[in-house]
Scaffold this motif. Structure first.
Motif, PDB file in Angstrom:
ATOM      1  N   GLU A 157       1.277   8.613  -2.371  1.00  0.00           N
ATOM      2  CA  GLU A 157       0.710   7.477  -1.644  1.00  0.00           C
ATOM      3  C   GLU A 157      -0.124   8.029  -0.506  1.00  0.00           C
ATOM      4  OE1 GLU A 157       3.812   4.800  -0.478  1.00  0.00           O
ATOM      5  OE2 GLU A 157       4.638   4.715  -2.519  1.00  0.00           O
TER       6      GLU A 157
ATOM      7  N   SER B 256       8.759  10.193   1.385  1.00  0.00           N
ATOM      8  CA  SER B 256       8.463   9.222   2.437  1.00  0.00           C
ATOM      9  C   SER B 256       7.706   8.009   1.876  1.00  0.00           C
ATOM     10  CB  SER B 256       7.665   9.883   3.561  1.00  0.00           C
ATOM     11  OG  SER B 256       6.353  10.174   3.112  1.00  0.00           O
TER      12      SER B 256
ATOM     13  N   GLY C 171       0.153   7.949   2.558  1.00  0.00           N
ATOM     14  CA  GLY C 171       0.935   8.611   3.597  1.00  0.00           C
ATOM     15  C   GLY C 171       1.976   9.562   3.040  1.00  0.00           C
ATOM     16  N   SER C 172       2.073   9.671   1.731  1.00  0.00           N
ATOM     17  CA  SER C 172       3.114  10.492   1.124  1.00  0.00           C
ATOM     18  C   SER C 172       2.505  11.410   0.086  1.00  0.00           C
ATOM     19  CB  SER C 172       4.165   9.623   0.427  1.00  0.00           C
ATOM     20  OG  SER C 172       4.588   8.618   1.286  1.00  0.00           O
ATOM     21  N   GLY C 173       2.137  12.581   0.517  1.00  0.00           N
ATOM     22  CA  GLY C 173       1.563  13.543  -0.406  1.00  0.00           C
ATOM     23  C   GLY C 173       2.603  14.603  -0.679  1.00  0.00           C
TER      24      GLY C 173
ATOM     25  N   ASP D 231       5.012  15.232   1.204  1.00  0.00           N
ATOM     26  CA  ASP D 231       6.298  14.644   1.566  1.00  0.00           C
ATOM     27  C   ASP D 231       6.513  13.392   0.724  1.00  0.00           C
ATOM     28  OD1 ASP D 231       8.587  13.777   2.781  1.00  0.00           O
ATOM     29  OD2 ASP D 231       7.623  13.234   4.682  1.00  0.00           O
TER      30      ASP D 231
END
Lengths: 398, 402, 387
Positions: free
Chosen positions: A130, A139, A132-134, A136
Motif C-alpha cells: 500500500e 502496517s 504507506g506499507s512497502g 513494512d
C-alpha cells in the motif's frame, strides 16, 4: 552426490524440449528472443498450452494436480523453457495464490479455484503493498469489515503488477485494528469485476505500464472468499513470501540474458573488431557468468535440500539478493555494449508494436528501458535491504 | 593556488541558480519536454540576453572572455534543473569548434549569430560502428567541382532537429579509423540531400539520424583545414566532456538532496527510513561520491585550457571516469532508497537517474576513458626516482603477456 | 580560481626539496621506497632535523613556534617530502597533543611541553582506546582518582602506536563516573617512566610490532599535568579527532604508492586498475585541496573531513592490494628479517616482493583506526546529512 543427469532425466529433458518446440507459438518465441514486451494474450496462449499438458503448475504436488516433478526435473524444465525462449510463467496464480489455497484453503476453495489456475483460464494479481506499507508490509491499512455474510473492503493497494489484465486479486486486508500489526490481517480473494474496484496505471520511468494502484471503495466480498482463519492472514503472507523469493532469483532467465549479451557483444564494433574481443569488456562478461554459475549452484543446493524434505528457509533471501543484482548487471552491460545507440527513445516500437524502423540495430532501443526498469528487481518482493535484514536476524541470529 | 570563485563568477552562479529555480520546476520541465522542439525558444533567448551563449568565447570572437570555469558554473546549475536547452551541442561543441578552427568569415556567419541566440548548432560525428573512437568515421566527402559532396550516415546527433548548421565530421582521405584524413564541414540543416529522422532520447533530449545523399557544399564550408580535423575534434570533445561532468555534478547534488529528503520523511516500521544505518551509510557514500565528482570536475575545468594536449586529455578522461562511477552510484542508490517510487515516472529522481546514465554513455563511458587514461604512452617516464637499493641486481623476467 | 603556483611557492617547494635531499639519510629514504619498516632512529633523526630547521611543527601558528605557513605551503611541504622518500611525521606530538596544549593548555604547560615537541626531543604516544572502548570511545573506563595534588590512575589502554618508543603519553581518563559517558572525562599527560606504567607489545598480522597495550597500575600523575578543566576532556578529544582525520587521508604517501606501483608493475592487465587508483588519489587530493581552500578563507575543518579519512584509508588499502597483485605468487614467501632488520638475506623473488603481502595485511588497519569507516560514516550521516 552426482552432478550428471540420469538417463531418465535426459529423456525428460528431451521431452520438454520437444514439447516447447511444438507448442510455443512462434510469434511469442520471437518476442521473447528479441526482448519485446508481451501482451496478455501472448502469456495466456503459452500458459494454456502448458496447462493442457499439466505442466503449468510444475511446482505443485501431484495431489493438487501438479506433475510432481523432482527438483532435478524442475531445474531441467525451467532451464529448457528459458533456453527455448518461452515467456516466464506469471507467478501470481501458479506460484503464489495456488499454493496458499492448497495449503490453507477449504476443500470448496480448492475445488473452486485450483483448476482455473492449473489451466490458466483465470488471471490473478496480488494486492499486498500500500502507499504507506512497502517494506513494512504489516502496517497495511486496507480495511475489511464484516457485514452479514460479506466483508466490505475499503482502501488502496499499489505496485500491483498487471492488475489491468487480471480477473481476480488476492489481498491482505486488516480485519482487526486493535491488535499488533501482524495479527489482525486476513487473506481475501476478490473478483476484479466487483463494483467499487478501480485500477489506475502507474507509469514507470521507462515509459511502460505494468503496475497499478487499485482502489477499493465499499467492495463487497463474500465471507467464503476468506482463505484460512480471520486475522491469521499473516501466516499465508509469510508462506507466500518465502515461495516468492525462490523463483525470483530467475537463474534460467539470467543464463539466457548472458547469452544474449554475448551475441550483442559479438555484433557490436569496437575499433573495427567485435566488442567481445575487447579485454575489459570480455572480463566483465566473464565475471557476470561466474556470478550466474555461483547463483545457480546455490539454488541447486537449496532445491536438493527441499528434495530431502526441507522447506525453503530464510537463506532463500540470499538467492533473491544475488539474483536481482545479476539481472541488473546484465541489463547494465547490455546497455554498455550498445553505447550511444542506447540513447534514442522509441516508445511506439517499445510499447505498441508499431512498424517504426529501429534506430541502429534491432536490439538497441530496448537496452536503456530495460536497464531502467530492472532497477525494480532489488526493490520488489521485499527490497534487498529487507532481505538482508531477514538473513541477519533469522540465519545469523543478529 | 586558489580554488574560490571570483565575485563575477559568484554572480554568474547566482543568476544560473535563479534561472533554474524560476524556469525548471519539475512540472514546468514536463511541459517543456512535451513541446514540439523539446526546449523553449524564450529560454534560449534569455540565455543569450544574460550573455551565457557568448561568455566562454574571446572578446575578439564576439564573446565575453570567460572560460571553462564559467561553463562549469552554468552547466552545474543546468544539471540541477535538467535543463533542456541545447547549450552543449550549440555552444560548447559547435561554438567551440568554430572558435578554434573557423575563419573570420565563418565566425561572422556562424558564431556571431549563435552568441546572439539566433542560430543553433549540432555536431555529427558518431556512426553505427564508431562506438567511442572519434576517428572511426566512414561518411565520405569527395571533391566535386568547386566544392565537396558528402554521402553517408551519422547517428544520435543531438539537437539536429533544431540546428541551423550541422558540423559534420567526414572522411576525405585515409583508411578506416585513421586520424589523418578527417575534415569538418559546416552543412546547412536544410541542405538538399540531407534527410533526418528525429526522435527523443531516453533522457528527454532531441536527436536525429542523418542520412547524407550527395549533399553538396562549397569549399568555404570546410571548417579548419582539409584532412587535419582530428585534433580540433578531440579538443572540442574533451571540453564537452568537462562541461558534461559539471552537468553531472549538478544532477548528483539534486538527486542526493531529493533522496536525503525522502529518507527523512518516508516512514516504515514507525520511523523515518533514514534512521536505518544501512541507508545512512549508503547516503554517506552518495555524498562522498558527489564530492569526488565535484573535485574531479573542478580539476578538469582548471586544466582543460592547459597548453599541453596530454594534460588536457588526461584531465577530461579522469573526470569522465569519476563521473561515470559516481553518477552510477548516486543514481542507482537514489532509485533504490526511493523504493517503488524511484522506478516510476512520477518523481524527479528517475529523470535525474536517466540523465546520469546517458551522460556516462556520451563521448565514451567509464571503461573507455579508463582505458584512454591508462594508455602507456601517457604514463610518466620511469626515470623519476632513484633506483631501488638492495643487494640484488638481477633483472626479474617480465611476466608473459596474456 | 587557479591551480598554478605563484613564484614564491615554487621557490618554497625547491627549498623544501633541497633540504630533504641534503638532510634525509639515504638508508631511511631507501626504506620508504622498498616498503621496509623504519626503526626509531629513522624517525627521530629525521624529525629532529626538521625540528632544528623549525619545520617539524609545520601546521602550528607562528605564535607557538610554528613556521606560520599558508595552506599551499603546507600542501607543498607534505608532497615534496613524500616524493623525496621522507618518513611521515609521527603525529602524536606535533599534530595531536601539541595543538591540544596550545589551544587548551595553561601558559606553564605550553612552556613546559611545546619546545620538546617542536624539536622532537620528546616522543609522544596516544592513550585513547581501551579493550572495551574502541569505536565507542566515550565508553572508556580508565579511572583517575584525585589524591591531594595528584591523580591516581588505574586502567588499560590499547592499540597504542609506538608506546614502546615514547617518553610521554596523553590519555583520556574518567574522573567522574556519575555523569553521562562524554562528560566526566579528563585529558592527562603522563610520563611513561612513572612507576606503574607497563607496556606490552601487540604483534600485528604481518609480524610487525608497532602497537601495544599500556597498563596503568596506581600511576601517580600530578594534577598540573591535566589539560583543560577536569571532566571537560571530551572537548580536547573531539578537537583532536577532527585534526587527526585531515592528515589521516595520507594523500602524499598514496601518490608515492601509485608511482611505485607504476614502476614495479610489468603486467599490462593491471594498467587499468592502476589508472583507476591513480584517479581516486587525484580526486581525494582535489577534495582535500578544496577543504584546505575553505580553511584558508577562515573556515574550520568540519565533519566532511570524515569522508576524506574514509576514502583515504580505502585508497591506501587498494594500493597495497594492487602491489601484492603485481607481485603475484612471489608475494607468498615470508621473510621477516628483510622487513624488520638490516640483514644480508636476499629476497626469494624480486626485491619489492617481500613487503607486498605484509603491507597488504597491515593496511587493513587503516579503515579501523582513527575512528573506523563505519564510525566516520555515522558522523557524516548525523552531522552533515542530519539523519
Amino acid at each position: 552426490m552426482d552432478l550428471a543427469f540420469t538417463p531418465e532425466e535426459q529423456k525428460f529433458a528431451a521431452d520438454v524440449r520437444a514439447f516447447v518446440k511444438a507448442n510455443l507459438p512462434a510469434d511469442v518465441r520471437d518476442k521473447v528472443k528479441n526482448g519485446k514486451h508481451l501482451g496478455r494474450d501472448d502469456y495466456m496462449r503459452w500458459q494454456q498450452a502448458l496447462g493442457k499438458k499439466g505442466w503449468l503448475v510444475y511446482t505443485w504436488p501431484k495431489k493438487y494436480g501438479g506433475p510432481g516433478f523432482t527438483p532435478a526435473e524442475r531445474y531441467i524444465f525451467e532451464n529448457i523453457c528459458a533456453e527455448e525462449y518461452a515467456p516466464g510463467i506469471i507467478p501470481f496464480g501458479t506460484k503464489m495464490v495456488g499454493p496458499v489455497i492448497y495449503t490453507f484453503g477449504s476443500d470448496e476453495q480448492k475445488a473452486k479455484y485450483l483448476p482455473a489456475i492449473r489451466e490458466s483460464t483465470v488471471w490473478w494479481c496480488q494486492g499486498y503493498s500500500e502507499p504507506g506499507s512497502g517494506s513494512d508490509l504489516a502496517s497495511l491499512r486496507t480495511k475489511a469489515e464484516k457485514d452479514g455474510d460479506h466483508y466490505i473492503v475499503n482502501g488502496s493497494k499499489t505496485w500491483n503488477t498487471m492488475g489491468h489484465w487480471a480477473d481476480w486479486i488476492f489481498c491482505l486486508v486488516r480485519t482487526d485494528s486493535r491488535t499488533k500489526p501482524q495479527e489482525g490481517i486476513s487473506f481475501l480473494l476478490i473478483d476484479m469485476k466487483t463494483p467499487g474496484i478501480t485500477v489506475k496505471p502507474i507509469i514507470m520511468m521507462d515509459g511502460g505500464h505494468e503496475v497499478n494502484e487499485v482502489f477499493f471503495d465499499n467492495v463487497k466480498v463474500p465471507l467464503a472468499n476468506l482463505v484460512g482463519k480471520e486475522n491469521e492472514g499473516w501466516t499465508c503472507a509469510k508462506f507466500l513470501l518465502a515461495n516468492e523469493r525462490l523463483g525470483i532469483a530467475a537463474v534460467p532467465q539470467s543464463k539466457r540474458g548472458v547469452e544474449a549479451l554475448k551475441e550483442i557483444a559479438r555484433a557490436e564494433q569496437d575499433n573495427g573488431r567485435p566488442l567481445i574481443e575487447n579485454q575489459g569488456f570480455a572480463e566483465k562478461i566473464a565475471d557476470l557468468e561466474i556470478q550466474v554459475t555461483a547463483l545457480e549452484y546455490t539454488e541447486l543446493r537449496v532445491l536438493s535440500q527441499m528434495a530431502h524434505g526441507g522447506q525453503p528457509g530464510p537463506e532463500v533471501s540470499g538467492l533473491k539478493i544475488r539474483g536481482s543484482e545479476i539481472q541488473q548487471r546484465i541489463t547494465e552491460l547490455t546497455m554498455e555494449a550498445i553505447g550511444e545507440y542506447s540513447a534514442p527513445y522509441l516508445p511506439g516500437l517499445l510499447w505498441h508494436g508499431t512498424n517504426e524502423a529501429p534506430v541502429g540495430p534491432d536490439y538497441a532501443h530496448l537496452a536503456a528501458p530495460r536497464y531502467f526498469n530492472t532497477r525494480k528487481t532489488t526493490i520488489y518482493g521485499g527490497s534487498n535491504e529487507i532481505q538482508k535484514g531477514i538473513i541477519s536476524k533469522m540465519v545469523l541470529g543478529l | 593556488m586558489d580554488l574560490s570563485l571570483s565575485d563575477e563568477q559568484k554572480q554568474l552562479q547566482d543568476a544560473a541558480e535563479r534561472f533554474v529555480r524560476d524556469k525548471y520546476t519539475f512540472e514546468n520541465r514536463r511541459k517543456i519536454v512535451a513541446t514540439e522542439k523539446g526546449f523553449l525558444p524564450e529560454n534560449w533567448a534569455q540565455m543569450a540576453e544574460l550573455g551565457w551563449l557568448g561568455m566562454s568565447f574571446s572578446e575578439a570572437d564576439g564573446g565575453y572572455g570567460g572560460g571553462p570555469i564559467e561553463t562549469m558554473i552554468v552547466m552545474e546549475q543546468f544539471g540541477k534543473g535538467l535543463v533542456l536547452e541545447p547549450f552543449l551541442p550549440t555552444v560548447v561543441l559547435g561554438g567551440g569548434m568554430i572558435a578554434s578552427a573557423g575563419t573570420a568569415a565563418q565566425k561572422e556567419a556562424q558564431l556571431a549569430p549563435m552568441i546572439e541566440g539566433k542560430k543553433q548548432l549540432a555536431f555529427a560525428w558518431l556512426e553505427r560502428q564508431s562506438r567511442y573512437n572519434l576517428a572511426d568515421v566512414s561518411l565520405k566527402a569527395t571533391k566535386e567541382g568547386n566544392g565537396w559532396s558528402l554521402s553517408g550516415h551519422k547517428g544520435v546527433v543531438y539537437n539536429a532537429p533544431s540546428a541551423d548548421t550541422v558540423i559534420v565530421l567526414a572522411r576525405t582521405s585515409g583508411g578506416a579509423r585513421e586520424e589523418k584524413g578527417l575534415t569538418l564541414f559546416l552543412v546547412d540543416g536544410k541542405a538538399k540531400g540531407l534527410t533526418r529522422r528525429d526522435y527523443p532520447t531516453q533522457d528527454a533530449l532531441r536527436a536525429s539520424e542523418l542520412t547524407f545523399d550527395k549533399v553538396s557544399v562549397d569549399t568555404d564550408a570546410v571548417l579548419g583545414t582539409v584532412d587535419t580535423a582530428f585534433p580540433t575534434v578531440e579538443e572540442a570533445v574533451d571540453r564537452a566532456i568537462v562541461a558534461l561532468c559539471a552537468e553531472a555534478t549538478g544532477c548528483m547534488d539534486a538527486i542526493n538532496a531529493a533522496t536525503l529528503e525522502y529518507i527523512k520523511t518516508r516512514k516504515q516500521f514507525g520511523v523515518p527510513i533514514g534512521k536505518f544505518q544501512v541507508l545512512q551509510h549508503r547516503m554517506v557514500d552518495c555524498f562522498t561520491n558527489a564530492q569526488e565528482a565535484r573535485s574531479m570536475t573542478l580539476m578538469a575545468s582548471l586544466k582543460i585550457d592547459d597548453k599541453d594536449a596530454i594534460v588536457r586529455r588526461k584531465a577530461a578522461s579522469r573526470a569522465k571516469v569519476q563521473i561515470g562511477k559516481s553518477g552510477k552510484f548516486c543514481g542507482q542508490s537514489a532509485v533504490q532508497m526511493h523504493g517503488g517510487m524511484g522506478v516510476t515516472d512520477e518523481l524527479a529522481v528517475s529523470h535525474y537517474f536517466k540523465r546520469l546514465t546517458m551522460i556516462d554513455l556520451m563521448f565514451g563511458n567509464q571503461q573507455h576513458h579508463l582505458t584512454r587514461y591508462s594508455a602507456p604512452c601517457w604514463t610518466p617516464s620511469r626515470s623519476w626516482r632513484s633506483p631501488p637499493s638492495g643487494p640484488s641486481a638481477t633483472k626479474w623476467p617480465a611476466r608473459p603477456s596474456r | 580560481m587557479d591551480l598554478a603556483l605563484k613564484p614564491e611557492h615554487k621557490a618554497f617547494a625547491d627549498e623544501v626539496r633541497a633540504f630533504a635531499r641534503a638532510t634525509l639519510s639515504p638508508a631511511t629514504r631507501a626504506k620508504s621506497f622498498s616498503g621496509k619498516h623504519y626503526d626509531r632512529d629513522d624517525h627521530m633523526a629525521w624529525q629532529q632535523a626538521l625540528g632544528s630547521k623549525g619545520w617539524l611543527a609545520y601546521t602550528w601558528p607562528k605564535k607557538y613556534g610554528g613556521p606560520g605557513w599558508d595552506v599551499t605551503q603546507r600542501f607543498l611541504f607534505e608532497n615534496v617530502l613524500a616524493e623525496e622518500g621522507a618518513p611521515r611525521i609521527i603525529p602524536f606530538g606535533p599534530k595531536m597533543v601539541g595543538p591540544v596544549i596550545y589551544t587548551f593548555g595553561s601558559d606553564e604547560q605550553k612552556q613546559r611541553f611545546l619546545p620538546g615537541i617542536r624539536a622532537s626531543t620528546v616522543s609522544w604516544c596516544q592513550g585513547y582506546s581501551e579493550p572495551g572502548a574502541g569505536s565507542d570511545l566515550a565508553n572508556l573506563r580508565t579511572r583517575a582518582v584525585r589524591d591531594g595534588d595528584h591523580y591516581v590512575v588505574n586502567g588499560q589502554k590499547t592499540w597504542t602506536s609506538y608506546a614502546h618508543w615514547a617518553d610521554w603519553i596523553f590519555c583520556l581518563v574518567r574522573t567522574d563516573t556519575e555523569a553521562k559517558p562524554q562528560q566526566g572525562i579528563s585529558f592527562l599527560l603522563i610520563d611513561m617512566k612513572t612507576p606503574g606504567v607497563t607496556v606490552r607489545p601487540i604483534i600485528m598480522l604481518d609480524g610487525a610490532h608497532a602497537v601495544n597495550d599500556v597498563f596503568l597500575d596506581n600511576v601517580r600523575v600530578p594534577v598540573a599535568n591535566r589539560i583543560g578543566k577536569e571532566n571537560e576532556g571530551w572537548t580536547c578529544a573531539k578537537f583532536l579527532l577532527a585534526n587527526e582525520r585531515l592528515g589521516i587521508a595520507e594523500v602524499p604517501a598514496s601518490k608515492r604508492g601509485v608511482r611505485s606501483l607504476r614502476e614495479l608493475n610489468d603486467d599490462p592487465s593491471l594498467n587499468e586498475k592502476i589508472a583507476d587508483i591513480d584517479l581516486q588519489v587525484q580526486a581525494l587530493e582535489m577534495s582535500e585541496l578544496r577543504a584546505l581552500s575553505t580553511m584558508a578563507l577562515g573556515g574550520a575543518p568540519g565533519p566532511e573531513v570524515s569522508t576524506l579519512k574514509v576514502r583515504g584509508s580505502e585508497i591506501q588499502q587498494r594500493i597495497a592490494e594492487l602491489a601484492m597483485e603485481a607481485v603475484g605468487e612471489y608475494a607468498a614467501p615470508y621473510q621477516p628479517d628483510l622487513l624488520f632488520r638490516d640483514t644480508n638475506e636476499t629476497p626469494v623473488g624480486p626485491d619489492h616482493a617481500p613487503p607486498a603481502a605484509p603491507r597488504y595485511f597491515n593496511m587493513r588497519k587503516t579503515s579501523i583506526y582513527g575512528g573506523s569507516t563505519e564510525v566516520q560514516k555515522n558522523i557524516v550521516s548525523k552531522a552533515i546529512l542530519g539523519l
